[in-house]
Design an enzyme around this catalytic site. Structure first.
Site, short mmCIF file in Angstrom:
data_model
loop_
_atom_site.label_atom_id
_atom_site.label_comp_id
_atom_site.label_asym_id
_atom_site.label_seq_id
_atom_site.Cartn_x
_atom_site.Cartn_y
_atom_site.Cartn_z
N HIS A 60 0.85 -1.20 0.00
CA HIS A 60 0.00 0.00 0.00
C HIS A 60 0.88 1.25 0.00
O HIS A 60 1.43 1.63 1.03
CB HIS A 60 -0.89 -0.02 1.26
CG HIS A 60 -1.96 1.02 1.28
ND1 HIS A 60 -3.20 0.79 1.83
CD2 HIS A 60 -1.99 2.30 0.85
CE1 HIS A 60 -3.95 1.88 1.72
NE2 HIS A 60 -3.22 2.82 1.13
N GLY A 68 -3.78 16.01 -0.98
CA GLY A 68 -4.69 16.83 -1.77
C GLY A 68 -5.92 17.26 -0.99
O GLY A 68 -6.76 17.98 -1.53
N ASP A 290 1.37 2.65 3.61
CA ASP A 290 0.51 3.75 3.13
C ASP A 290 1.42 4.93 2.78
O ASP A 290 1.04 6.09 2.87
CB ASP A 290 -0.54 4.15 4.17
CG ASP A 290 -1.81 4.75 3.54
OD1 ASP A 290 -1.79 5.02 2.32
OD2 ASP A 290 -2.78 4.96 4.27
#
Ligand SMILES: [Zn+2]
Length: 402
Positions: A60, A68, A290
Site C-alpha cells: 500500500h 490533496g 501507506d
C-alpha cells in the site's frame, strides 16, 4: 551471474549460513557456503554472516503522491525509486487513493512503469478511495486487471459510497462486493490475485461489519480482501481481530501511530502483539506503509486540520524493528508480515521468499537490523548504505522525504 556469500539466510524461515547464486535476476540456487563458480564470470558479494532476507513487499503506497485534502499544495510529490530502495522495499503496490480528481489511472500506470525502469518491482491497483464506481484505465475493472500487466487488483476503495468520513447506507458494501467479483473473475483470466484493498471509515460505528455480511452473503473468499491500516482505531482493531480469526488478512499501517499524529491509533508493534493475542494467526498479518500519502494531520482540540501528515516509506522497516526490539515475535515471523505473507495476499508468487526460481530481491541486514545492502531483481541497488541505483530525478529529491 552473482553469488552472495555467507548469508545468514532468512527466507524468511531461518536456513542457516548459505551462499545464494543469482542468475538473470532470479535465485538460481541456494548452497552450503563455499560454492565454486567453475570458471564462470561472476560478481561476488560477501554478506559476512549478516542476515539476508527477502526485500520488503509494500502492499500500500501512493507512488504518484497522496494527499490533496488541504489544497493543491498538499498534493504529495511522486515517489522516487531511491526512497523505496533505502527503505528496503523492492516490490511496491501503488494506488491512487483520495485524489482521483487531479490524478488518474493513466498517470498511475505510467508511474508504475517508471519505477520498473528504475529497477524496482512495481505494481498497481485500479480504482480510487472515494468514487463509486471507481475510475479505471480501460473503462472497466475487469479489463484493467485482465489486460494491463501492471494492474493486479482493485483499490483502495472505501466501503462507504459516501466517502471516507461517512457510514454507508448499505449500497457501498454492495458496490465493494461487485468490484471484488470483477477483480476475482479478471484475476482468474490473467493469473493474478485480482484482490480488493479496502478502506473503511474508521471513526464511525460500522467499521468492518458490512464486510462480514458481504463475505457471508456472497461467498467471496475472505482472503480476497485486504482491509488496510486496521490499527487506526480501537473499534477497527476489534473488527480486524475477528476478520483475522476467520482467516482474512489484516493489514497494519506502519505510519498510523500516536507518534505520527494519529492519537487514536495503536502503535504498529503493539497492534501486531494485540492481534496475535486475540488469536489471529501470524500468517494472516501484513504490514504496509501507506507511504508517500499525506492525509490531513489530526490536530487535538481543533476541528479543521491544516497540515498534511506525510507518511515516510521508511516506517515500514521501523515497524519491523520495533516488533523485534520489544520482543513481540521471532525474526522469521515478523519478517513474514512484510515479505511472504504480503506476497501470498497479493498473488505475487515470485516475491517475498528466497528460494530457487524466486526473483532475486534481497536485503542484507546488520546486527541491529539496519539495512546494509539491497539487491533488486539481482541488481545491486544499495551496497553498504551507498545507493547504486536511482531514478532519473532522484538527485533533486529532498532528503527529508526519503
Ligand atoms: Zn492509502
Amino acid at each position: 551471474m552473482k553469488i552472495i556469500r555467507n548469508a545468514n539466510l532468512h527466507a524468511p524461515e531461518p536456513l542457516g549460513l548459505r551462499d545464494i547464486v543469482v542468475c538473470s535476476g532470479k535465485i538460481a540456487a541456494i548452497h552450503q557456503c563455499g560454492v565454486t563458480t567453475g570458471g564462470l564470470e561472476c560478481d561476488e558479494y560477501d554478506a559476512g554472516g549478516d542476515i539476508v532476507c527477502p526485500g520488503f513487499v509494500d502492499n500500500h503506497a501512493h507512488v504518484l503522491g497522496g494527499g490533496g485534502g488541504l489544497g493543491f499544495s498538499s498534493r504529495a510529490p511522486e515517489l522516487q525509486a531511491s526512497q523505496l530502495i533505502k527503505a528496503g522495499i523492492t516490490s511496491v503496490i501503488g494506488m491512487l487513493g483520495f485524489d482521483a480528481t487531479s490524478k488518474n489511472m493513466a498517470a498511475l500506470v505510467s508511474k508504475t512503469k517508471a519505477l520498473r525502469e528504475d529497477g524496482v518491482s512495481a505494481y498497481c491497483l485500479t480504482g480510487a478511495t472515494l468514487e463509486h464506481p471507481v475510475p479505471t484505465l480501460t473503462g472497466m475493472i475487469r479489463t484493467d486487471i485482465a489486460f494491463v500487466d501492471e494492474i493486479i487488483g482493485v483499490g483502495e476503495i472505501s466501503i462507504s459510497e459516501l466517502g471516507y468520513g461517512y457510514d454507508s447506507f448499505g449500497a457501498g458494501a454492495q458496490y465493494v462486493a461487485e468490484a471484488a467479483v470483477a477483480g476475482l473473475l479478471a484475476g482468474r483470466l490473467s493469473r493474478k490475485a485480482g484482490y480488493l484493498c479496502l478502506q473503511v471509515p474508521p471513526y464511525l460505528s460500522q467499521v468492518l461489519k458490512p464486510m462480514f455480511q458481504v463475505v457471508e452473503k456472497t461467498g467471496i473468499p475472505i482472503t480476497h480482501f485486504i482491509p488496510s491500516h486496521v490499527n487506526q482505531t480501537d473499534g477497527y482493531m476489534e473488527d480486524a481481530a475477528e476478520w483475522g480469526r476467520r482467516g482474512g488478512w489484516v493489514d497494519i499501517g506502519a505510519n498510523y501511530s500516536p507518534e505520527n499524529n494519529y492519537a487514536r491509533a495503536t502503535l504498529p508493534s503493539e497492534a501486531y502483539r494485540r492481534l496475535l493475542e486475540a488469536g489471529v494467526g501470524a500468517d494472516r498479518i501484513l504490514i504496509s506503509s501507506d507511504g508517500n500519502g499525506a492525509p490531513p494531520k489530526e490536530e487535538k482540540g481543533e476541528n479543521k486540520p491544516r497540515v498534511a501528515n506525510y507518511m515516510p516509506m521508511r516506517n515500514l522497516h521501523r515497524a519491523l524493528c520495533r516488533i523485534m526490539d520489544e520482543g513481540i515475535a521471532e525474526l522469521p515471523q515478523a519478517l513474514a508480515a512484510v515479505t511472504s505473507n504480503v506476497a501470498r495476499a497479493t498473488g505475487l508468487t515470485q516475491k517475498g521468499r528466497l528460494a530457487p526460481g524466486c526473483d532475486a530481491d534481497l536485503l542484507v541486514l546488520d546486527r541491529n537490523l539496519g539495512i546494509r545492502s539491497v539487491f533488486a531483481m539481482g541488481q545491486a541497488a544499495m551496497i553498504d548504505g551507498e545507493l547504486r541505483r536511482r531514478g532519473m530525478f532522484d538527485r533533486i529529491l529532498l532528503d527529508e522525504l526519503s
